[in-house]
Write a protein that holds these residues in place. Structure first.
Motif, mmCIF file in Angstrom:
data_model
loop_
_atom_site.group_PDB
_atom_site.id
_atom_site.type_symbol
_atom_site.label_atom_id
_atom_site.label_comp_id
_atom_site.label_asym_id
_atom_site.label_seq_id
_atom_site.Cartn_x
_atom_site.Cartn_y
_atom_site.Cartn_z
ATOM 1 N N VAL A 117 36.481 33.241 48.217
ATOM 2 C CA VAL A 117 36.621 33.798 49.557
ATOM 3 C C VAL A 117 38.020 33.558 50.123
ATOM 4 O O VAL A 117 38.467 34.279 51.013
ATOM 5 N N ASN A 118 38.754 32.591 49.601
ATOM 6 C CA ASN A 118 40.089 32.262 50.103
ATOM 7 C C ASN A 118 41.229 32.894 49.305
ATOM 8 O O ASN A 118 42.396 32.650 49.615
ATOM 9 N N ILE A 119 40.914 33.676 48.296
ATOM 10 C CA ILE A 119 41.956 34.290 47.463
ATOM 11 C C ILE A 119 41.803 35.810 47.525
ATOM 12 O O ILE A 119 40.909 36.385 46.893
ATOM 13 N N ASP A 120 42.683 36.443 48.288
ATOM 14 C CA ASP A 120 42.590 37.894 48.511
ATOM 15 C C ASP A 120 42.541 38.692 47.215
ATOM 16 O O ASP A 120 41.739 39.621 47.080
ATOM 17 N N LEU A 121 43.407 38.359 46.259
ATOM 18 C CA LEU A 121 43.504 39.151 45.033
ATOM 19 C C LEU A 121 42.282 39.029 44.125
ATOM 20 O O LEU A 121 42.144 39.786 43.166
ATOM 21 N N ASP A 122 41.377 38.105 44.419
ATOM 22 C CA ASP A 122 40.106 38.023 43.687
ATOM 23 C C ASP A 122 39.189 39.192 44.045
ATOM 24 O O ASP A 122 38.222 39.470 43.330
ATOM 25 N N TRP A 123 39.467 39.865 45.165
ATOM 26 C CA TRP A 123 38.559 40.865 45.721
ATOM 27 C C TRP A 123 39.028 42.311 45.555
ATOM 28 O O TRP A 123 38.246 43.232 45.784
ATOM 29 N N VAL A 124 40.283 42.520 45.228
ATOM 30 C CA VAL A 124 40.873 43.868 45.278
ATOM 31 C C VAL A 124 41.640 44.202 44.002
ATOM 32 O O VAL A 124 42.105 43.313 43.286
ATOM 33 N N PHE A 125 41.775 45.503 43.769
ATOM 34 C CA PHE A 125 42.511 45.995 42.606
ATOM 35 C C PHE A 125 43.803 46.664 43.071
ATOM 36 O O PHE A 125 43.813 47.343 44.099
ATOM 37 N N PRO A 126 44.883 46.531 42.286
ATOM 38 C CA PRO A 126 46.108 47.246 42.640
ATOM 39 C C PRO A 126 45.902 48.752 42.498
ATOM 40 O O PRO A 126 45.100 49.206 41.674
ATOM 41 N N ASP A 127 46.628 49.526 43.295
ATOM 42 C CA ASP A 127 46.475 50.987 43.277
ATOM 43 C C ASP A 127 47.320 51.645 42.186
ATOM 44 O O ASP A 127 47.756 52.780 42.315
ATOM 45 N N THR A 128 47.502 50.945 41.092
ATOM 46 C CA THR A 128 48.222 51.463 39.930
ATOM 47 C C THR A 128 47.221 52.080 38.952
ATOM 48 O O THR A 128 46.009 51.843 39.066
ATOM 49 N N LYS A 129 47.732 52.830 37.997
ATOM 50 C CA LYS A 129 46.859 53.417 36.970
ATOM 51 C C LYS A 129 46.052 52.312 36.278
ATOM 52 O O LYS A 129 44.837 52.430 36.108
ATOM 53 N N GLU A 130 46.734 51.227 35.913
ATOM 54 C CA GLU A 130 46.061 50.125 35.224
ATOM 55 C C GLU A 130 45.024 49.457 36.119
ATOM 56 O O GLU A 130 43.930 49.112 35.654
ATOM 57 N N GLY A 131 45.347 49.283 37.387
ATOM 58 C CA GLY A 131 44.406 48.662 38.317
ATOM 59 C C GLY A 131 43.153 49.500 38.510
ATOM 60 O O GLY A 131 42.030 48.979 38.530
ATOM 61 N N ILE A 132 43.346 50.806 38.639
ATOM 62 C CA ILE A 132 42.211 51.725 38.819
ATOM 63 C C ILE A 132 41.360 51.774 37.553
ATOM 64 O O ILE A 132 40.122 51.704 37.615
ATOM 65 N N GLU A 133 42.023 51.849 36.399
ATOM 66 C CA GLU A 133 41.284 51.859 35.128
ATOM 67 C C GLU A 133 40.522 50.550 34.924
ATOM 68 O O GLU A 133 39.402 50.557 34.410
ATOM 69 N N ASN A 134 41.102 49.434 35.335
ATOM 70 C CA ASN A 134 40.425 48.142 35.235
ATOM 71 C C ASN A 134 39.148 48.157 36.074
ATOM 72 O O ASN A 134 38.084 47.708 35.627
ATOM 73 N N ALA A 135 39.245 48.682 37.299
ATOM 74 C CA ALA A 135 38.064 48.760 38.171
ATOM 75 C C ALA A 135 36.987 49.646 37.551
ATOM 76 O O ALA A 135 35.799 49.304 37.579
ATOM 77 N N ILE A 136 37.390 50.760 36.975
ATOM 78 C CA ILE A 136 36.429 51.661 36.325
ATOM 79 C C ILE A 136 35.768 50.953 35.138
ATOM 80 O O ILE A 136 34.549 51.042 34.945
ATOM 81 N N SER A 137 36.574 50.221 34.371
ATOM 82 C CA SER A 137 36.010 49.513 33.209
ATOM 83 C C SER A 137 34.998 48.448 33.626
ATOM 84 O O SER A 137 34.122 48.081 32.853
ATOM 85 N N LYS A 138 35.097 47.980 34.862
ATOM 86 C CA LYS A 138 34.160 46.985 35.387
ATOM 87 C C LYS A 138 32.977 47.643 36.117
ATOM 88 O O LYS A 138 32.156 46.969 36.703
ATOM 89 N N GLY A 139 32.936 48.990 36.074
ATOM 90 C CA GLY A 139 31.784 49.693 36.615
ATOM 91 C C GLY A 139 31.996 50.420 37.938
ATOM 92 O O GLY A 139 31.062 51.035 38.464
ATOM 93 N N ALA A 140 33.187 50.364 38.512
ATOM 94 C CA ALA A 140 33.419 51.031 39.802
ATOM 95 C C ALA A 140 33.252 52.539 39.668
ATOM 96 O O ALA A 140 33.731 53.146 38.722
#
Length: 188
Positions: free
Chosen positions: A56-79
């Motif tokens: 809860v205290n680490i922002d980047l634990d909750w969000v993905f970067p808006d890069t191609k790799e970040g979006i693909e990572n989110a999709i690979s995790k089920g988004a």
């Protein structure tokens, strides 16, 4: 089927438009993105995060970067749904994912780019009889001889600023001159 939501944050500067660079907030809105993700999860929305048990205290634990790799990572995790908590513009990476059986929460990048110019947007509002404060566009060429139809105090803001960044109350000519020099030296 319930959506699996991933929150995107701004990872890089947007492109320069008409010689003006829109400044980037430190952390690229990862703080507010983390807040959104936390509240969604607290309200039983399936939130996809970069790590399994986000702190809860680490922002980047909750969000993905808006890069191609970040979006693909989110999709690979089920988004399957993306909350666009980022600065958008025409040809943003997210556009490559439109039409791919995904959902999006936010504005269309091509529209954001058009209305990001505060002066242009005020003119559109004014032409449609929507009240907006009196304003005047000052260009860098006007610096030595700006003729304003305003009295002090006034508010000065960059044409493509981020939120309230660069928005300043000025109470006299010296403050106005100093603010304009700062805005134009930063190409805001």
């Amino acid at each position: 089927m319930l959506s699996k939501v991933a929150i995107l944050y701004q990872a890089t500067l947007p492109p320069i438009k008409n010689g003006i660079q829109k400044p980037m907030k430190p952390g690229g809105y990862s703080d507010s993105g983390a807040d959104i993700a936390y509240e969604l999860k607290k309200n039983d929305v399936h939130v996809v995060t970069p790590i399994k048990n986000p702190n809860v205290n680490i922002d980047l634990d909750w969000v993905f970067p808006d890069t191609k790799e970040g979006i693909e990572n989110a999709i690979s995790k089920g988004a399957d749904t993306f909350w666009l908590n980022t600065v958008l513009y025409k040809k943003h990476e997210i556009e490559h994912f439109f039409g791919k059986n995904l959902q999006f929460i936010g504005q269309l990048p091509e529209k954001v780019d058009i209305y990001d110019d505060k002066h242009f947007t005020n003119e559109v509002l004014r032409k449609n009889q929507i009240p907006v404060p009196k304003s005047q566009l000052i260009t860098s060429g006007d610096l030595s001889d700006h003729k304003l139809n305003f009295n002090f105090p006034m508010v000065v803001k960059p044409i493509r600023g981020r939120g309230s960044q660069g928005v300043t109350l000025v109470t006299n000519q010296q403050e106005l001159d100093n603010n304009l020099k700062k805005i134009f030296s930063n190409k805001e």
